[in-house]
Design a protein around this motif. Structure first.
Motif, PDB file in Angstrom:
ATOM      1  N   GLN A  60      -3.781   3.941   7.888  1.00  0.00           N
ATOM      2  CA  GLN A  60      -2.810   3.459   8.877  1.00  0.00           C
ATOM      3  C   GLN A  60      -1.644   2.757   8.186  1.00  0.00           C
ATOM      4  N   MET A  61      -1.930   2.032   7.108  1.00  0.00           N
ATOM      5  CA  MET A  61      -0.875   1.373   6.341  1.00  0.00           C
ATOM      6  C   MET A  61      -0.004   2.405   5.629  1.00  0.00           C
ATOM      7  N   VAL A  62      -0.628   3.440   5.085  1.00  0.00           N
ATOM      8  CA  VAL A  62       0.129   4.501   4.418  1.00  0.00           C
ATOM      9  C   VAL A  62       1.038   5.215   5.416  1.00  0.00           C
ATOM     10  N   ASP A  63       0.537   5.463   6.623  1.00  0.00           N
ATOM     11  CA  ASP A  63       1.362   6.103   7.649  1.00  0.00           C
ATOM     12  C   ASP A  63       2.623   5.281   7.924  1.00  0.00           C
ATOM     13  N   GLN A  64       2.455   3.971   8.084  1.00  0.00           N
ATOM     14  CA  GLN A  64       3.633   3.126   8.344  1.00  0.00           C
ATOM     15  C   GLN A  64       4.569   3.137   7.143  1.00  0.00           C
ATOM     16  N   HIS A  65       4.000   3.087   5.934  1.00  0.00           N
ATOM     17  CA  HIS A  65       4.811   3.087   4.716  1.00  0.00           C
ATOM     18  C   HIS A  65       5.701   4.322   4.655  1.00  0.00           C
ATOM     19  N   VAL A  66       5.110   5.487   4.887  1.00  0.00           N
ATOM     20  CA  VAL A  66       5.873   6.732   4.816  1.00  0.00           C
ATOM     21  C   VAL A  66       6.934   6.780   5.910  1.00  0.00           C
ATOM     22  N   GLU A  67       6.558   6.365   7.112  1.00  0.00           N
ATOM     23  CA  GLU A  67       7.487   6.382   8.237  1.00  0.00           C
ATOM     24  C   GLU A  67       8.670   5.440   8.000  1.00  0.00           C
ATOM     25  N   SER A  68       8.413   4.302   7.347  1.00  0.00           N
ATOM     26  CA  SER A  68       9.458   3.290   7.179  1.00  0.00           C
ATOM     27  C   SER A  68      10.498   3.673   6.137  1.00  0.00           C
ATOM     28  N   GLY A  69      10.103   4.510   5.181  1.00  0.00           N
ATOM     29  CA  GLY A  69      11.005   4.851   4.094  1.00  0.00           C
ATOM     30  C   GLY A  69      11.059   3.802   3.001  1.00  0.00           C
ATOM     31  N   SER A  70      10.240   2.754   3.097  1.00  0.00           N
ATOM     32  CA  SER A  70      10.193   1.724   2.062  1.00  0.00           C
ATOM     33  C   SER A  70       9.560   2.289   0.798  1.00  0.00           C
ATOM     34  N   ALA A  71       9.954   1.734  -0.344  1.00  0.00           N
ATOM     35  CA  ALA A  71       9.330   2.126  -1.606  1.00  0.00           C
ATOM     36  C   ALA A  71       8.050   1.342  -1.850  1.00  0.00           C
ATOM     37  N   CYS A  72       7.939   0.189  -1.187  1.00  0.00           N
ATOM     38  CA  CYS A  72       6.800  -0.713  -1.364  1.00  0.00           C
ATOM     39  C   CYS A  72       6.449  -1.319  -0.016  1.00  0.00           C
ATOM     40  N   THR A  73       5.153  -1.365   0.295  1.00  0.00           N
ATOM     41  CA  THR A  73       4.692  -2.020   1.517  1.00  0.00           C
ATOM     42  C   THR A  73       3.561  -2.981   1.160  1.00  0.00           C
ATOM     43  N   VAL A  74       3.643  -4.189   1.700  1.00  0.00           N
ATOM     44  CA  VAL A  74       2.666  -5.239   1.414  1.00  0.00           C
ATOM     45  C   VAL A  74       1.844  -5.510   2.665  1.00  0.00           C
ATOM     46  N   ALA A  75       0.522  -5.507   2.540  1.00  0.00           N
ATOM     47  CA  ALA A  75      -0.346  -5.878   3.659  1.00  0.00           C
ATOM     48  C   ALA A  75      -0.364  -7.389   3.790  1.00  0.00           C
ATOM     49  N   ALA A  76      -0.263  -7.877   5.024  1.00  0.00           N
ATOM     50  CA  ALA A  76      -0.208  -9.316   5.251  1.00  0.00           C
ATOM     51  C   ALA A  76      -1.055  -9.691   6.454  1.00  0.00           C
ATOM     52  N   ILE A  77      -1.616 -10.885   6.387  1.00  0.00           N
ATOM     53  CA  ILE A  77      -2.445 -11.395   7.473  1.00  0.00           C
ATOM     54  C   ILE A  77      -1.784 -12.633   8.058  1.00  0.00           C
ATOM     55  N   ARG A  78      -1.850 -12.775   9.372  1.00  0.00           N
ATOM     56  CA  ARG A  78      -1.244 -13.923  10.038  1.00  0.00           C
ATOM     57  C   ARG A  78      -2.079 -15.183   9.810  1.00  0.00           C
ATOM     58  N   GLN A  79      -1.363 -16.269   9.533  1.00  0.00           N
ATOM     59  CA  GLN A  79      -1.999 -17.565   9.334  1.00  0.00           C
ATOM     60  C   GLN A  79      -1.202 -18.627  10.095  1.00  0.00           C
TER      61      GLN A  79
END
Length: 415
Positions: free
Chosen positions: A137-156
């Protein structure tokens, strides 16, 4: 090309020394530390990657890696006919006479792996967190966004921001990173929730060519610590090429309302212990019994667990406990505890709020309370651990944050 057709290589960063987990890491790398009875910490990262459908995986190791290499080699076997593999790769000094200088340098020194595999996408994950995540699911968003780098983040909560590396997003583009902030004291909350911030999870997705270029440039950058979170990703941010993936959007099959979105960094003895208590509670905060997203491992040829009367005819009592294969409780009391394979608890013994690793033997009448006992500890009959902290210290045991901790094979004085 849609994301599902992209060629993906997964890199698991497993070289962590884990100093804050001493003495559990005195004889093993942090990712090899046992967890929840039958697992090693690395099993959670590898299971997430495999369940996501990515079956070509390299594990970069360095510090005291023998038990980690052995576990990965014996447990994680893929179909060679399909070209799939999980391969532990030790530090090799391929670009100079030095070991890994940081997580970014680990990838730089291992660029031959990317060159050989020729992936479109590289998924980079840490090896010492407890969680479930579908990286597809993260890879799908990465490809769709066109970003070269995507970082997973958790809400705090924003009040805890000074404990994390915080991701500041663009107010108008909440999936694009504006700045990386290291433990900020005056952070700005998220556009959709001012009371929360995004903390990096240490998981990344990169376009392969962009990652190769980034770690190569970083290798000659003066003053760089060659760290993924501290140097590589901020370089993408400065070039406006970095996106963020919000962990709350990740949907894992079989998740319950209670354990959805669970993630814990078990980098300290207290957090390691707390994660075990999450597992043993009646309605667990982290549910090990999710058969739709299994956590894979191997624990050897152990017989089933057994709970029986003691020699004196006194019944055993077990409550809120995880009993691994090979455990025998003979007339003892076990509560709020995790017992790893081949642990035995003798008649009249009490084990409460504790984590016992493989082969621990608790003698008759002994008491173990609020403790972590590493492999092969023998608790003599009638002995006490975790009852009197001054006595524990006098016996040479580590006492930290209310826990008593014994290292692997540590002898009880006088035994």
């Amino acid at each position: 090309m849609v994301a599902s057709r992209k060629k993906v290589l997964a890199i698991v960063l497993a070289g962590g020394e884990g100093k804050r987990l001493m003495p559990l890491t005195a004889d093993r790398a942090k990712p090899a530390v046992p967890f929840a009875g039958i697992y090693r910490l690395i099993d959670f990262a590898l299971s997430n990657v495999v369940n996501s459908g990515y079956l070509r995986i390299v594990v970069l190791t360095q510090y005291k890696s023998h038990s980690l290499d052995r576990h990965v080699t014996q447990t994680w076997r893929m179909s060679t006919m399909l070209g799939n593999y999980v391969a532990p790769v030790p530090a090799q000094q391929r670009v100079g006479k030095h070991w890994y200088l940081g997580s970014g340098d680990a990838i730089y020194q291992s660029l031959n792996l990317i060159k050989d595999e020729k992936p479109d996408i590289v998924v980079v994950v840490g090896a010492d967190h407890v969680y479930r995540m579908d990286f597809a699911q993260m890879v799908d968003q990465h490809v769709e966004s066109g970003s070269a780098c995507t970082v997973a983040a958790i809400r705090q909560p924003i009040g805890l921001a000074d404990q994390f590396g915080v991701i500041d997003v663009h107010p108008d583009e909440p999936r694009r990173i504006r700045e990386f902030l290291e433990k900020p004291t005056d952070p700005v909350g998220l556009p959709d929730n001012p009371g929360e911030v995004l903390a990096s999870m240490g998981n990344y997705v990169f376009d392969a060519d962009a990652l190769v270029e980034a770690v190569t440039r970083d290798s000659t950058t003066t003053g760089s610590k060659h760290d993924m979170g501290g140097d590589i990703v901020p370089a993408f941010v400065r070039r406006s090429q970095a996106g963020v993936y919000d962990y709350k959007d990740n949907v894992v099959p079989g998740a319950t309302d209670r354990d959805r979105g669970y993630w814990r960094d078990v980098g300290t003895l207290s957090s390691y212990y707390a994660a075990h208590m999450d597992v043993v509670s009646p309605l667990p905060v982290f549910n090990l019994y999710n058969f739709d997203w299994p956590t894979y491992t191997s624990y050897g040829p152990q017989p089933p667990a057994k709970v029986v009367q003691g020699a004196d005819g006194v019944d055993s009592r077990v409550d809120e406990a995880v009993l691994s294969p090979g455990v025998v409780v003979s007339g003892g009391i076990v509560t709020r505890s995790v017992l790893s394979p081949a642990v035995s608890v003798g008649a009249g013994a009490v084990v409460d709020g504790s984590v016992l690793m493989n082969g621990v033997r608790v003698g008759p009448g002994a008491v173990v309370r609020n403790a972590i006992l590493d492999k092969n500890i023998i608790v003599p009959p009638g002995a006490q651990i975790g009852v009197d902290h001054d006595a524990d210290r006098a016996n040479g045991f580590l006492v930290e944050d209310g826990l008593t901790v014994l290292g692997k094979d540590q002898a009880f004085p006088g035994s």
